[in-house]
Design a protein around this motif. Structure first.
Motif, short mmCIF file in Angstrom:
data_model
loop_
_atom_site.label_atom_id
_atom_site.label_comp_id
_atom_site.label_asym_id
_atom_site.label_seq_id
_atom_site.Cartn_x
_atom_site.Cartn_y
_atom_site.Cartn_z
N MET A 1 7.91 -39.63 -43.15
CA MET A 1 8.56 -40.43 -44.16
C MET A 1 7.53 -41.34 -44.81
O MET A 1 6.68 -41.90 -44.15
N SER A 2 7.63 -41.50 -46.07
CA SER A 2 6.70 -42.31 -46.84
C SER A 2 7.06 -43.79 -46.75
O SER A 2 8.24 -44.14 -46.68
N ASP A 3 6.07 -44.62 -46.79
CA ASP A 3 6.33 -46.06 -46.79
C ASP A 3 6.88 -46.55 -48.13
O ASP A 3 7.28 -47.69 -48.26
N LYS B 1 10.32 -48.76 -36.55
CA LYS B 1 11.62 -49.12 -35.97
C LYS B 1 12.75 -48.63 -36.85
O LYS B 1 13.73 -48.05 -36.36
N LEU B 2 12.64 -48.82 -38.17
CA LEU B 2 13.68 -48.35 -39.09
C LEU B 2 13.83 -46.83 -39.02
O LEU B 2 14.94 -46.31 -39.02
N GLU B 3 12.71 -46.13 -38.95
CA GLU B 3 12.78 -44.68 -38.86
C GLU B 3 13.45 -44.24 -37.57
O GLU B 3 14.23 -43.31 -37.56
N SER B 4 13.12 -44.94 -36.47
CA SER B 4 13.74 -44.54 -35.19
C SER B 4 15.24 -44.83 -35.18
O SER B 4 16.01 -44.14 -34.52
N ILE B 5 15.66 -45.84 -35.90
CA ILE B 5 17.09 -46.17 -35.96
C ILE B 5 17.85 -45.20 -36.86
O ILE B 5 18.91 -44.69 -36.48
N PHE B 6 17.32 -44.94 -38.04
CA PHE B 6 18.07 -44.21 -39.05
C PHE B 6 17.74 -42.72 -39.13
O PHE B 6 18.46 -41.96 -39.77
N LEU B 7 16.66 -42.29 -38.51
CA LEU B 7 16.27 -40.87 -38.62
C LEU B 7 16.23 -40.19 -37.27
O LEU B 7 15.49 -39.25 -37.06
#
Length: 97
Positions: free
Chosen positions: A1-3, A90-96
């Motif tokens: 995922m891109s920043d 953290k956001l990626e681990s939560i939402f993806l």
């Protein structure tokens, strides 16, 4: 995922590089000036020397303050980048998941 979805870390990395480059140019110019001043004071005898030496000491103190500010600026930007990467992870681990 891109920043790009959350922020622009790559832009901030470019800012760190730009700040480091500006700091390097500043150091090169100031080193040349300080070398010239030290050479001048080394051979200066007579009137005005003490006043000039006092001004040079004050200048050196200001120079050190600017050096510290540059280092803090670059370090702060780098710290923000590091924390943003952690936030992205953290956001990626939560939402993806």
């Amino acid at each position: 995922m891109s920043d790009e979805h959350f922020s622009r870390i790559s832009s901030m990395e470019n800012t760190s590089m730009d700040l480091s480059d500006a700091h390097g140019r500043f150091e090169n110019i100031m080193e040349a000036l300080m070398t010239t001043a030290n050479s001048t004071f080394g051979s200066w005898e007579g009137a005005g020397r003490e006043s000039a030496m006092s001004n040079n000491e004050e200048f050196s103190a200001k120079y050190e303050e600017v050096q510290g500010a540059f280092q803090n600026l670059v370090g702060s930007n780098d710290e923000v980048i590091e924390k943003m990467r952690g936030m992205h992870g953290k956001l990626e681990s939560i939402f993806l998941r």
